[in-house]
Design an enzyme around this catalytic site. Sequence first.
Site, short mmCIF file in Angstrom:
data_model
loop_
_atom_site.label_atom_id
_atom_site.label_comp_id
_atom_site.label_asym_id
_atom_site.label_seq_id
_atom_site.Cartn_x
_atom_site.Cartn_y
_atom_site.Cartn_z
N LYS A 192 0.99 -1.36 0.20
CA LYS A 192 -0.19 -0.13 0.03
C LYS A 192 1.60 1.64 -0.36
O LYS A 192 0.66 2.02 -1.11
CB LYS A 192 -0.73 -0.11 1.04
CG LYS A 192 -1.59 -0.98 0.92
CD LYS A 192 -2.83 -1.04 2.82
CE LYS A 192 -2.12 -0.86 3.72
NZ LYS A 192 -1.03 -2.53 4.41
N ARG A 215 -9.72 0.27 8.20
CA ARG A 215 -9.64 -0.43 8.16
C ARG A 215 -10.09 -1.70 9.60
O ARG A 215 -9.47 -2.63 9.38
CB ARG A 215 -8.19 -1.17 9.34
CG ARG A 215 -6.84 0.29 8.94
CD ARG A 215 -5.61 -1.15 8.06
NE ARG A 215 -4.72 -1.30 9.20
CZ ARG A 215 -3.84 -1.05 8.50
NH1 ARG A 215 -3.49 0.36 7.25
NH2 ARG A 215 -2.46 -1.16 9.51
N ARG A 254 11.87 -1.16 10.51
CA ARG A 254 10.51 -0.44 11.36
C ARG A 254 10.15 -1.11 12.50
O ARG A 254 10.22 -2.70 12.69
CB ARG A 254 8.94 -0.10 10.80
CG ARG A 254 8.90 0.92 10.70
CD ARG A 254 8.12 1.09 9.80
NE ARG A 254 6.23 -0.07 10.15
CZ ARG A 254 4.86 0.14 9.25
NH1 ARG A 254 5.18 1.26 8.38
NH2 ARG A 254 4.12 -0.54 10.17
P1 AP5 Z 1 5.28 -1.45 1.73
O1 AP5 Z 1 4.44 -0.79 0.69
O2 AP5 Z 1 5.64 -1.20 2.50
O3 AP5 Z 1 3.39 -2.47 2.72
P2 AP5 Z 1 2.03 -1.94 3.57
O4 AP5 Z 1 1.61 -2.41 2.69
O5 AP5 Z 1 2.17 -0.38 3.22
O6 AP5 Z 1 2.78 -2.20 4.82
P3 AP5 Z 1 2.43 -1.82 5.81
O7 AP5 Z 1 2.92 -2.58 6.81
O8 AP5 Z 1 2.74 -0.59 6.03
O9 AP5 Z 1 1.39 -1.89 6.18
P4 AP5 Z 1 0.28 -2.15 7.77
O10 AP5 Z 1 -0.98 -1.60 7.18
O11 AP5 Z 1 0.78 -3.10 8.88
O12 AP5 Z 1 1.20 -0.88 8.85
P5 AP5 Z 1 0.60 0.84 8.51
O13 AP5 Z 1 1.92 1.54 8.71
O14 AP5 Z 1 -0.52 1.00 7.56
O15 AP5 Z 1 5.90 -2.80 0.94
C1 AP5 Z 1 6.60 -3.81 2.41
C2 AP5 Z 1 7.12 -4.56 1.77
O16 AP5 Z 1 7.11 -4.99 -0.20
C3 AP5 Z 1 8.65 -3.44 1.38
O17 AP5 Z 1 10.10 -3.41 1.02
C4 AP5 Z 1 8.73 -3.16 -0.63
O18 AP5 Z 1 9.49 -2.89 -0.78
C5 AP5 Z 1 7.95 -4.63 -1.01
N1 AP5 Z 1 7.25 -4.28 -1.87
C6 AP5 Z 1 6.10 -3.48 -2.73
N2 AP5 Z 1 5.49 -4.04 -3.47
C7 AP5 Z 1 5.86 -5.30 -3.99
C8 AP5 Z 1 6.16 -6.19 -4.77
N3 AP5 Z 1 4.92 -5.55 -6.14
N4 AP5 Z 1 6.89 -6.45 -4.62
C9 AP5 Z 1 7.66 -7.43 -4.23
N5 AP5 Z 1 7.68 -6.22 -3.34
C10 AP5 Z 1 6.95 -5.96 -3.10
O19 AP5 Z 1 0.00 0.44 9.79
C11 AP5 Z 1 1.06 0.57 11.65
C12 AP5 Z 1 -0.57 0.40 12.56
O20 AP5 Z 1 -0.79 1.41 13.02
C13 AP5 Z 1 -0.60 -0.83 12.54
O21 AP5 Z 1 -0.79 -2.70 12.35
C14 AP5 Z 1 -1.79 -0.53 14.11
O22 AP5 Z 1 -1.92 -0.82 14.40
C15 AP5 Z 1 -1.97 0.80 13.92
N6 AP5 Z 1 -3.05 1.70 12.20
C16 AP5 Z 1 -2.46 1.97 11.24
N7 AP5 Z 1 -3.84 2.64 10.40
C17 AP5 Z 1 -4.70 1.93 11.05
C18 AP5 Z 1 -6.43 2.39 11.55
N8 AP5 Z 1 -6.39 3.13 10.12
N9 AP5 Z 1 -6.80 1.62 12.28
C19 AP5 Z 1 -6.34 1.60 13.04
N10 AP5 Z 1 -5.06 0.98 13.47
C20 AP5 Z 1 -4.51 1.26 12.33
#
Ligand code: AP5
Length: 223
Positions: free
Chosen positions: A14, A89, A161
């Site tokens: 994402k 989410r 992270r």
């Molecule tokens: P990346 O693009 O970083 O993936 P992502 O989907 O953004 O992963 P996140 O870990 O950021 O998602 P998340 O939802 O867990 O975290 P968030 O910060 O939102 O890609 C991942 C890896 O794959 C990278 O190394 C990239 O290079 C590689 N890659 C990408 N595309 C590729 C491809 N096509 N092929 C191969 N490799 C590829 O949330 C963190 C925490 O915050 C949550 O756990 C929760 O506790 C809280 N939180 C955030 N939002 C909410 C909400 N709305 N409600 C409640 N809690 C929330």
Amino acid sequence: MRVLVLLGAPGAGKGTQAHILARHLGLPRVATGDLFRAAVREGTPLGTAAQAYMERGELVPDEITVGMLLERLAADDAARGAILDGFPRTRSQAAALDRALAERGAAVEAALYVDVPADELLARLSGRWLCEAAGHTYHETAYPPRVPGICDVDGSRLVQRDDDRPEVVRARLEKQLGALAEVVEHYRAAGILQAVDGRRPIAAVTNDLLDSIEPVPYWRTHP
Ligand code: AP5
């Protein structure tokens, strides 16, 4: 007002896609995970409230998350719209977003679902590196930076992270995939879900996403 929602499991890509789409479409990327991490760094009450949930791999409660997101969406730079990365989410976050946009005479244009099977997510997250300045994303084997440890885009240092430790990643996948399925269903029922195969290379995923929202294919403007 143009509001696009990016959906996907932790590590689906994402953030990677949201950065590219934001540049391409000229819209701000609004990521709830980034907002929480900034609040934790700054030691605000919101950060303190969110930190324990994030460390356990759980979703932060809706009462905290929805208000923060809507406040961010009310900022001047989001007047024309935004790409939402990581929100909604839960079903109730999706309903709150629908209501808030309806009050402004707007609606979510499309929910873009980057679909990646669970077995690939752990490998992606444990190899992920992000730049300190803007969160540009790399992977140590699939998408390494040109110079190890340095961001290609802005030259800042690359870091990992806290919640990418294997045990927290496993908890995030276990505790969050059920809610994701409900949000996907919410947008499918509304007729605005666009699912793409997130296992393809990054540029191919971008093309598929842009094809699903724009009539002109991305490759025609970026040969
Ligand atoms: P990346 O693009 O970083 O993936 P992502 O989907 O953004 O992963 P996140 O870990 O950021 O998602 P998340 O939802 O867990 O975290 P968030 O910060 O939102 O890609 C991942 C890896 O794959 C990278 O190394 C990239 O290079 C590689 N890659 C990408 N595309 C590729 C491809 N096509 N092929 C191969 N490799 C590829 O949330 C963190 C925490 O915050 C949550 O756990 C929760 O506790 C809280 N939180 C955030 N939002 C909410 C909400 N709305 N409600 C409640 N809690 C929330």
